[in-house]
Every structure is written in structure tokens, then in C-alpha cells.
Design a protein around this motif. Structure first.
Motif, PDB file in Angstrom:
ATOM      1  N   SER A   1       0.549  -1.149   0.186  1.00  0.00           N
ATOM      2  CA  SER A   1       0.117   0.230   0.039  1.00  0.00           C
ATOM      3  C   SER A   1       1.051   1.119   0.049  1.00  0.00           C
ATOM      4  O   SER A   1       0.653   2.387  -0.919  1.00  0.00           O
ATOM      5  CB  SER A   1      -0.484  -0.001   1.230  1.00  0.00           C
ATOM      6  OG  SER A   1      -1.564  -0.772   1.359  1.00  0.00           O
ATOM      7  N   TYR A   2       1.856   1.147   0.438  1.00  0.00           N
ATOM      8  CA  TYR A   2       2.793   2.277   0.892  1.00  0.00           C
ATOM      9  C   TYR A   2       3.606   2.486  -0.462  1.00  0.00           C
ATOM     10  O   TYR A   2       3.054   4.160  -1.375  1.00  0.00           O
ATOM     11  CB  TYR A   2       4.467   2.386   2.113  1.00  0.00           C
ATOM     12  CG  TYR A   2       4.822   3.299   2.259  1.00  0.00           C
ATOM     13  CD1 TYR A   2       5.040   4.120   2.760  1.00  0.00           C
ATOM     14  CD2 TYR A   2       6.662   3.037   1.414  1.00  0.00           C
ATOM     15  CE1 TYR A   2       5.826   5.099   3.208  1.00  0.00           C
ATOM     16  CE2 TYR A   2       7.288   3.780   1.721  1.00  0.00           C
ATOM     17  CZ  TYR A   2       7.081   4.651   1.915  1.00  0.00           C
ATOM     18  OH  TYR A   2       8.245   6.032   2.520  1.00  0.00           O
ATOM     19  N   TYR A   3       3.679   1.858  -1.219  1.00  0.00           N
ATOM     20  CA  TYR A   3       4.260   2.051  -2.713  1.00  0.00           C
ATOM     21  C   TYR A   3       3.014   1.795  -3.702  1.00  0.00           C
ATOM     22  O   TYR A   3       3.125   2.921  -4.812  1.00  0.00           O
ATOM     23  CB  TYR A   3       5.044   1.131  -2.982  1.00  0.00           C
ATOM     24  CG  TYR A   3       6.651   1.456  -2.910  1.00  0.00           C
ATOM     25  CD1 TYR A   3       7.223   1.903  -2.892  1.00  0.00           C
ATOM     26  CD2 TYR A   3       7.330   0.245  -1.257  1.00  0.00           C
ATOM     27  CE1 TYR A   3       8.331   2.595  -2.128  1.00  0.00           C
ATOM     28  CE2 TYR A   3       7.943   0.574  -0.847  1.00  0.00           C
ATOM     29  CZ  TYR A   3       9.556   1.755  -1.190  1.00  0.00           C
ATOM     30  OH  TYR A   3       9.938   2.059  -0.648  1.00  0.00           O
ATOM     31  N   ALA A   4       1.903   1.545  -3.894  1.00  0.00           N
ATOM     32  CA  ALA A   4       0.812   1.333  -5.182  1.00  0.00           C
ATOM     33  C   ALA A   4       0.142   2.330  -4.288  1.00  0.00           C
ATOM     34  O   ALA A   4      -0.531   2.972  -5.401  1.00  0.00           O
ATOM     35  CB  ALA A   4       0.135  -0.138  -4.997  1.00  0.00           C
ATOM     36  N   GLN A   5       0.214   2.641  -3.541  1.00  0.00           N
ATOM     37  CA  GLN A   5      -0.486   3.975  -2.846  1.00  0.00           C
ATOM     38  C   GLN A   5      -2.209   3.766  -2.985  1.00  0.00           C
ATOM     39  O   GLN A   5      -2.836   2.928  -3.408  1.00  0.00           O
ATOM     40  CB  GLN A   5      -0.500   5.477  -3.724  1.00  0.00           C
ATOM     41  CG  GLN A   5       1.235   5.349  -2.794  1.00  0.00           C
ATOM     42  CD  GLN A   5       2.005   7.658  -3.511  1.00  0.00           C
ATOM     43  OE1 GLN A   5       2.641   7.032  -3.959  1.00  0.00           O
ATOM     44  NE2 GLN A   5       0.503   8.320  -2.720  1.00  0.00           N
ATOM     45  N   ARG A   6      -2.759   4.997  -2.772  1.00  0.00           N
ATOM     46  CA  ARG A   6      -4.333   4.777  -2.545  1.00  0.00           C
ATOM     47  C   ARG A   6      -5.041   4.832  -4.141  1.00  0.00           C
ATOM     48  O   ARG A   6      -5.137   5.404  -5.094  1.00  0.00           O
ATOM     49  CB  ARG A   6      -4.850   5.988  -1.726  1.00  0.00           C
ATOM     50  CG  ARG A   6      -6.664   5.783  -1.760  1.00  0.00           C
ATOM     51  CD  ARG A   6      -7.163   6.610  -1.031  1.00  0.00           C
ATOM     52  NE  ARG A   6      -6.529   7.423   0.311  1.00  0.00           N
ATOM     53  CZ  ARG A   6      -6.823   6.918   1.319  1.00  0.00           C
ATOM     54  NH1 ARG A   6      -8.399   6.372   1.762  1.00  0.00           N
ATOM     55  NH2 ARG A   6      -6.005   7.558   3.017  1.00  0.00           N
ATOM     56  N   GLY A   7      -6.124   3.600  -4.386  1.00  0.00           N
ATOM     57  CA  GLY A   7      -6.266   3.222  -5.886  1.00  0.00           C
ATOM     58  C   GLY A   7      -6.028   2.242  -6.242  1.00  0.00           C
ATOM     59  O   GLY A   7      -6.547   1.982  -7.495  1.00  0.00           O
ATOM     60  N   GLY A   8      -4.725   1.971  -6.092  1.00  0.00           N
ATOM     61  CA  GLY A   8      -3.612   1.209  -6.756  1.00  0.00           C
ATOM     62  C   GLY A   8      -4.241  -0.237  -7.347  1.00  0.00           C
ATOM     63  O   GLY A   8      -4.271  -0.956  -5.436  1.00  0.00           O
ATOM     64  N   LEU A   9      -4.008  -1.002  -7.389  1.00  0.00           N
ATOM     65  CA  LEU A   9      -3.886  -2.329  -8.070  1.00  0.00           C
ATOM     66  C   LEU A   9      -2.604  -3.130  -8.248  1.00  0.00           C
ATOM     67  O   LEU A   9      -1.781  -2.845  -9.109  1.00  0.00           O
ATOM     68  CB  LEU A   9      -5.050  -2.709  -9.649  1.00  0.00           C
ATOM     69  CG  LEU A   9      -6.443  -2.059  -9.041  1.00  0.00           C
ATOM     70  CD1 LEU A   9      -6.593  -2.406 -10.727  1.00  0.00           C
ATOM     71  CD2 LEU A   9      -6.996  -2.962  -8.371  1.00  0.00           C
ATOM     72  N   MET A  10      -2.523  -4.008  -7.881  1.00  0.00           N
ATOM     73  CA  MET A  10      -1.254  -5.155  -8.006  1.00  0.00           C
ATOM     74  C   MET A  10      -2.118  -6.601  -8.862  1.00  0.00           C
ATOM     75  O   MET A  10      -3.003  -7.033  -8.149  1.00  0.00           O
ATOM     76  CB  MET A  10       0.009  -5.150  -6.623  1.00  0.00           C
ATOM     77  CG  MET A  10      -0.155  -4.270  -6.402  1.00  0.00           C
ATOM     78  SD  MET A  10       0.986  -4.468  -4.734  1.00  0.00           S
ATOM     79  CE  MET A  10       2.677  -5.021  -5.437  1.00  0.00           C
ATOM     80  N   ILE A  11      -1.961  -6.757  -9.525  1.00  0.00           N
ATOM     81  CA  ILE A  11      -1.901  -8.306 -10.930  1.00  0.00           C
ATOM     82  C   ILE A  11      -0.628  -8.800 -10.699  1.00  0.00           C
ATOM     83  O   ILE A  11      -0.235  -8.841 -11.691  1.00  0.00           O
ATOM     84  CB  ILE A  11      -2.716  -7.567 -11.762  1.00  0.00           C
ATOM     85  CG1 ILE A  11      -3.919  -7.045 -11.287  1.00  0.00           C
ATOM     86  CG2 ILE A  11      -3.533  -8.684 -12.576  1.00  0.00           C
ATOM     87  CD1 ILE A  11      -4.496  -5.916 -13.004  1.00  0.00           C
ATOM     88  N   GLY A  12      -1.154 -10.459 -10.201  1.00  0.00           N
ATOM     89  CA  GLY A  12       0.383 -11.295 -10.040  1.00  0.00           C
ATOM     90  C   GLY A  12      -0.474 -12.347 -10.792  1.00  0.00           C
ATOM     91  O   GLY A  12      -1.782 -12.796 -10.323  1.00  0.00           O
ATOM     92  N   TYR A  13      -0.254 -12.698 -11.621  1.00  0.00           N
ATOM     93  CA  TYR A  13      -0.976 -13.753 -12.560  1.00  0.00           C
ATOM     94  C   TYR A  13      -0.028 -15.107 -13.424  1.00  0.00           C
ATOM     95  O   TYR A  13       1.323 -14.898 -13.608  1.00  0.00           O
ATOM     96  CB  TYR A  13      -1.284 -13.368 -14.458  1.00  0.00           C
ATOM     97  CG  TYR A  13      -0.538 -12.685 -15.133  1.00  0.00           C
ATOM     98  CD1 TYR A  13       0.056 -13.014 -16.076  1.00  0.00           C
ATOM     99  CD2 TYR A  13      -0.084 -11.046 -14.525  1.00  0.00           C
ATOM    100  CE1 TYR A  13       0.368 -12.606 -17.046  1.00  0.00           C
ATOM    101  CE2 TYR A  13       0.738 -10.918 -15.630  1.00  0.00           C
ATOM    102  CZ  TYR A  13       0.849 -11.819 -17.137  1.00  0.00           C
ATOM    103  OH  TYR A  13       2.426 -11.163 -17.416  1.00  0.00           O
TER     104      TYR A  13
END
Length: 281
Positions: free
Chosen positions: A266-278
Motif C-alpha cells: 500500500s505504501y508504494y501502490a498508494q490509494r487506488g492502486g492495483l497489483m495483478i499477479g498471474y
């Protein structure tokens, strides 16, 4: 305990400490400093407060990896340990875990310990952890578990979408010019982790709907074919669900899980960010 899966809090997954009688699980937390306030990354319920504090603070912030002694304590109660860390290209967590491994093996050379440099963060690490648990609960010896995890890692990847990149810029992870464009123009940044575990920008998009479509196109181009996907969001479950709907429209058999980003992510993605592992085909 026969097996233990350990990860730093660069992963988002949170499980019970005991998977079954023979397999344990532990998250070793990173530390986040915002001004004079210290956050220990061990509680997902703290994320809204972490974001509010970070966004309102005029003081500097930083993150710190776990100390070797913290890892050593996590390694103490099992015979076979698989430990996942944030990319060594982004954090000192891998080196810290390696120092802990040396210390523990000096005291007990009979243990098996493998430190897995994920070259990634967040939801791709979650995929690796799930695979490690699957292998540890099956009749596979330690060396084969490690080899199978390495082979699986070649078929996993990470995409991300960011609405804000202030911390990436402040911490030298992203060019200042790119960061200022995103802040001024409301651009969404689309990126991926590189083969050496660095952050790479691949698209800039105006608006979230177009950004989600670009993410889906990237999945297609990277060879996705109905494999497992973990979508992690920073206080934005709505957009995570929108992406899931887009993927299922194209890939009805897709196995998609949604979870929340850890404090570090969250610290790096920040509010609203998405991370997608696939998983790739």
C-alpha cells in the motif's frame, strides 16, 4: 514442525500460522516510517490509517526490511523452510534473510532452508506462496519443492496500475518527470516487474476504464490463458471487481481472487492502486 512457509510483508497473503499439522506459515513484517510515526506491517486493518497518515504528512517517509534476527526466529521451529522475500532489486529483505539462514544453519546444519528472491512483490508473491503450500502438503522432498517452485516462477508475472506515484518518486523508484505528469494530469500508470525485479513503466493512460482495458490487453500479450490471477487493491475493491469482470468476459474459466494490499505494498501502490499477479500459459 516439518515445513514452514515464511514471507516478508511484501506479500499480501495472510493465513493462519498453522496450515496443517506439518506445515506452518509466518509473515515477517517490514517497518514503515512516516515522519515520527512507526508502522509495523502486521495488521491489514491499519491500512486506512497508514494511507491517511502518509497523505497528510509533510515529513519524509521510508520503509525498512526485517532484521536478520527476526528472520532467524521465524526459521527456528521447522525442519524445512521456504522463505519468500521482496525483490532484491527493491529491498534489502533478501540479504537479511540470507544472513539469517547462515546463522541458523551454523546452529543446526540439519535444517533445509531456501531463500526465494521473488524478483517481485504483492500478488505475484502470493501465487508463489500458494504453490509452496500446495507442494509442502504433498509427498515431495525439499529439493524437488525448490525446483518446482523455480519452474513455476518462470510462469508467473506481475502487472500494476497506479493512480499516484508520490512515494515511488520520493524513494527513487520512478523518474520525477513521470511522477509529476501523473499527479497533474490524472494519468494512470501501467507497469510490470522486469526480469531482474525492477519496476518498469509500459503504459500511461487517462482514466481508469482505459487503464483496465490496457491491463487486460497486457495479460493477453503476455500469454495469459485462464490461469490463476490474484488482484490486490489498495482501498479500491470496486476497481478490482471491475477488472475481474473484464477478465471473466474474455476468459470465463479464469480463477480470480481479490485481496487487499499489505502495508508495504500500500505504501508504494498508494490509494487506488492495483497489483495483478498471474500465471502465464
Amino acid at each position: 514442525m516439518k515445513w514452514k512457509i515464511v514471507t516478508d510483508s511484501g506479500a499480501n497473503i495472510r493465513l493462519n500460522s498453522q496450515i496443517n499439522e506439518e506445515v506452518g506459515f509466518e509473515v515477517v513484517p517490514l517497518l514503515i516510517n512516516i515522519g515520527t510515526e512507526l508502522f509495523i506491517d502486521n495488521d491489514l486493518e491499519k491500512i486506512p490509517y497508514l494511507m491517511d497518515t502518509m497523505e497528510s504528512s509533510k515529513l519524509g517517509s521510508s520503509s525498512a526490511c526485517p532484521a536478520p534476527d527476526t528472520y532467524a526466529k521465524a526459521f527456528a521451529d521447522a525442519d524445512n523452510i521456504i522463505c519468500f522475500t521482496l525483490s532484491s532489486g527493491l529491498s534489502g529483505s533478501y540479504n537479511s534473510a540470507m544472513l539469517a539462514k547462515e546463522t541458523v544453519l551454523e546452529q543446526d546444519p540439519t535444517k533445509n532452508i531456501f531463500i526465494f528472491d521473488s524478483l517481485s512483490a504483492g500478488s505475484e508473491v502470493d501465487l508463489l506462496i500458494n504453490k509452496a503450500i500446495e507442494l509442502a502438503t504433498s509427498d515431495v522432498d525439499f529439493d524437488n519443492v525448490v525446483n518446482l517452485l523455480k519452474a513455476y516462477h518462470e510462469k508467473t508475472a506481475l502487472l500494476f496500475m497506479l493512480e499516484s506515484v508520490d512515494n515511488l518518486v520520493k524513494n527513487g523508484r520512478l523518474n520525477k518527470l513521470v511522477g509529476s505528469m501523473i499527479g497533474l494530469l490524472g494519468i494512470r500508470l501501467i507497469g510490470e516487474r522486469s526480469e531482474v525485479g525492477q519496476i518498469e513503466v509500459i503504459h500511461k493512460s487517462k482514466g481508469s476504464k482505459r487503464a483496465l482495458k490496457l491491463l487486460l490487453e497486457e495479460l493477453k500479450q503476455k500469454g495469459y490463458d485462464n490461469g490463476k490471477i490474484i488482484v490486490s487493491h489498495c482501498l479500491n475493491e470496486t476497481i478490482a471487481e471491475e477488472f475481474k469482470t473484464l477478465v471473466l468476459a474474455q476468459y470465463p474459466q479464469a480463477d480470480i481472487e481479490i485481496n487487499q494490499t499489505s502495508g508495504l505494498c500500500s505504501y508504494y501502490a498508494q490509494r487506488g492502486g492495483l497489483m495483478i499477479g498471474y500465471q502465464k500459459a
